[in-house]
Design an enzyme around this catalytic site. Sequence first.
Site, PDB file in Angstrom:
ATOM      1  N   HIS A 127      -6.834  38.879 -34.286  1.00 12.41           N
ATOM      2  CA  HIS A 127      -6.433  40.278 -34.527  1.00 12.41           C
ATOM      3  C   HIS A 127      -4.920  40.423 -34.713  1.00 12.41           C
ATOM      4  O   HIS A 127      -4.396  41.529 -34.715  1.00 12.41           O
ATOM      5  CB  HIS A 127      -6.935  41.209 -33.417  1.00 12.41           C
ATOM      6  CG  HIS A 127      -8.433  41.423 -33.479  1.00 12.41           C
ATOM      7  ND1 HIS A 127      -9.008  42.598 -33.905  1.00 12.41           N
ATOM      8  CD2 HIS A 127      -9.460  40.588 -33.193  1.00 12.41           C
ATOM      9  CE1 HIS A 127     -10.329  42.478 -33.853  1.00 12.41           C
ATOM     10  NE2 HIS A 127     -10.625  41.258 -33.434  1.00 12.41           N
ATOM     11  N   GLY A 131     -22.975  36.378 -40.280  1.00 14.52           N
ATOM     12  CA  GLY A 131     -22.840  37.156 -39.046  1.00 14.52           C
ATOM     13  C   GLY A 131     -22.410  36.329 -37.849  1.00 14.52           C
ATOM     14  O   GLY A 131     -22.602  36.737 -36.706  1.00 14.52           O
ATOM     15  N   SER A 181     -18.271  34.510 -43.798  1.00 11.32           N
ATOM     16  CA  SER A 181     -19.116  34.341 -44.983  1.00 11.32           C
ATOM     17  C   SER A 181     -18.730  35.361 -46.055  1.00 11.32           C
ATOM     18  O   SER A 181     -18.793  35.055 -47.250  1.00 11.32           O
ATOM     19  CB  SER A 181     -20.583  34.502 -44.601  1.00 11.32           C
ATOM     20  OG  SER A 181     -20.785  35.722 -43.922  1.00 11.32           O
ATOM     21  N   ASP A 190      -8.867  35.848 -43.420  1.00 11.82           N
ATOM     22  CA  ASP A 190     -10.069  35.147 -43.879  1.00 11.82           C
ATOM     23  C   ASP A 190      -9.994  34.836 -45.377  1.00 11.82           C
ATOM     24  O   ASP A 190     -10.358  33.749 -45.830  1.00 11.82           O
ATOM     25  CB  ASP A 190     -11.318  35.985 -43.586  1.00 11.82           C
ATOM     26  CG  ASP A 190     -11.416  36.362 -42.120  1.00 11.82           C
ATOM     27  OD1 ASP A 190     -10.711  35.741 -41.299  1.00 11.82           O
ATOM     28  OD2 ASP A 190     -12.183  37.282 -41.795  1.00 11.82           O
TER      29      ASP A 190
HETATM   30  C1  GLA Z   1     -12.038  39.378 -38.851  1.00 15.21           C
HETATM   31  C2  GLA Z   1     -11.110  39.961 -39.901  1.00 15.21           C
HETATM   32  C3  GLA Z   1      -9.768  39.224 -39.921  1.00 15.21           C
HETATM   33  C4  GLA Z   1      -9.156  39.137 -38.521  1.00 15.21           C
HETATM   34  C5  GLA Z   1     -10.202  38.655 -37.522  1.00 15.21           C
HETATM   35  C6  GLA Z   1      -9.694  38.708 -36.118  1.00 15.21           C
HETATM   36  O1  GLA Z   1     -12.393  38.070 -39.186  1.00 15.21           O
HETATM   37  O2  GLA Z   1     -11.693  39.853 -41.182  1.00 15.21           O
HETATM   38  O3  GLA Z   1      -8.879  39.864 -40.820  1.00 15.21           O
HETATM   39  O4  GLA Z   1      -8.611  40.372 -38.142  1.00 15.21           O
HETATM   40  O5  GLA Z   1     -11.404  39.395 -37.582  1.00 15.21           O
HETATM   41  O6  GLA Z   1      -8.654  37.806 -35.918  1.00 15.21           O
END
Ligand code: GLA
Length: 395
Positions: free
Chosen positions: A38, A125, A130, A175
């Site tokens: 986060h 999930g 994914s 991600d």
């Molecule tokens: C999800 C979000 C990311 C990041 C993570 C927590 O994967 O897509 O952008 O905030 O949660 O680190």
Amino acid sequence: MASMTVRARDVAQEFGVRFGRVARVSRAPGRVNLIGEHTDYNDGFVMPAALDFATLVAAAPRDDRTIRVYSLFMDQTREFDLDAPAPSGRHVWSDYVFGVAAMLEADGRRLAGADLVVASDVPLGAGLSSSAALEVGVAHALLAASGLPFEPVAAAKVAQRAENEFVGMRCGVMDQYIAACGVAGAALLIDCRSLESRPVPIAPNLRLVIANSNVRHQHAGGEYNDRRNACEEGVRLLAPFLGPIAALRDVTPADLERWRGALPGLVARRCRHIVTENARVLEAERALKAGDFAACGAAMNASQASMRDDFQITCPEIDFLADFAQGIEGVYGSRMTGGGFGGCTVSLVEADAVDDVRKALVGAYRTAFGLGAEVFVCTPSDGAGFVDLGQEDAA
Ligand code: GLA
């Protein structure tokens, strides 16, 4: 690639059967985050690695401006008109495909229509991204079908925008960034403000062991955005004391200790997770590069405690898996990975301890929760690119 259960050759063949043409196959991986949870939407630091699980996208251009996509997993075909783009998604799997097409166009790339076949072996999930793998794979395929270059960081930002504006999930850039820019054999230290990154090699004697709790996370729901709002409120309330700060990235743990009285208790705890997590990511990078695996593991364990106690995004199943792993011989550190509320843990493990760790974790989890846990080793892979079918056949 060897562990992939979906083969590019099969996806290309399916494309030939459905659309009667020859396709090129793009690939984009899921990810595991070693540390930095986060922190991405707080302009901070993260350290993910790209998985060898990936989404494959077979694509060929069309003469018109239609995007037609068939999902092997859903066994469904959907269509989208690039000249009459929908303003937002409809909460279906094809949102990730059409959102990326719409945002590439909104970002100034004139796309050709295309036929696509998508398939994936990234567990759904499970907090292994994914959706980002699908977005970035589709971006790579659509740009290639249009004769346009794939610029990894720019593509990651467009894919993030698709998720923010089209799908309606206010995720950060981690991600999509790692799916586009991953480096084989390494994690990436990403500065989510400058969008620069540097590889952090994983030493040959180390393994990244992922344990899937099989409890499904729900951060597309309110919890993820709640956490984000708390972080933004923290910045707003701290700004009068700290001057022009744009994000929690600009707040040190010492700043926060000094001014935490200005924050409601819960907001202060949320902020403490972020500011201490940023410090832990940099410490983990230092430690990995110095071969100080114990120190890296300690940072991971502290991250797990902070996610559990301050950010409150773990759950009993995850806490159990992380705590249990932390006590096994040969494990340097263990923590939840990803957005939270279930999903997977990641552990930093000595290579020769992997089999024992797997057995111990699976057995203990079944005894405690009556649930199966999949435990697998992640081999850090490259980010998005074409699959060379000849090389896949040889593997
Ligand atoms: C999800 C979000 C990311 C990041 C993570 C927590 O994967 O897509 O952008 O905030 O949660 O680190």
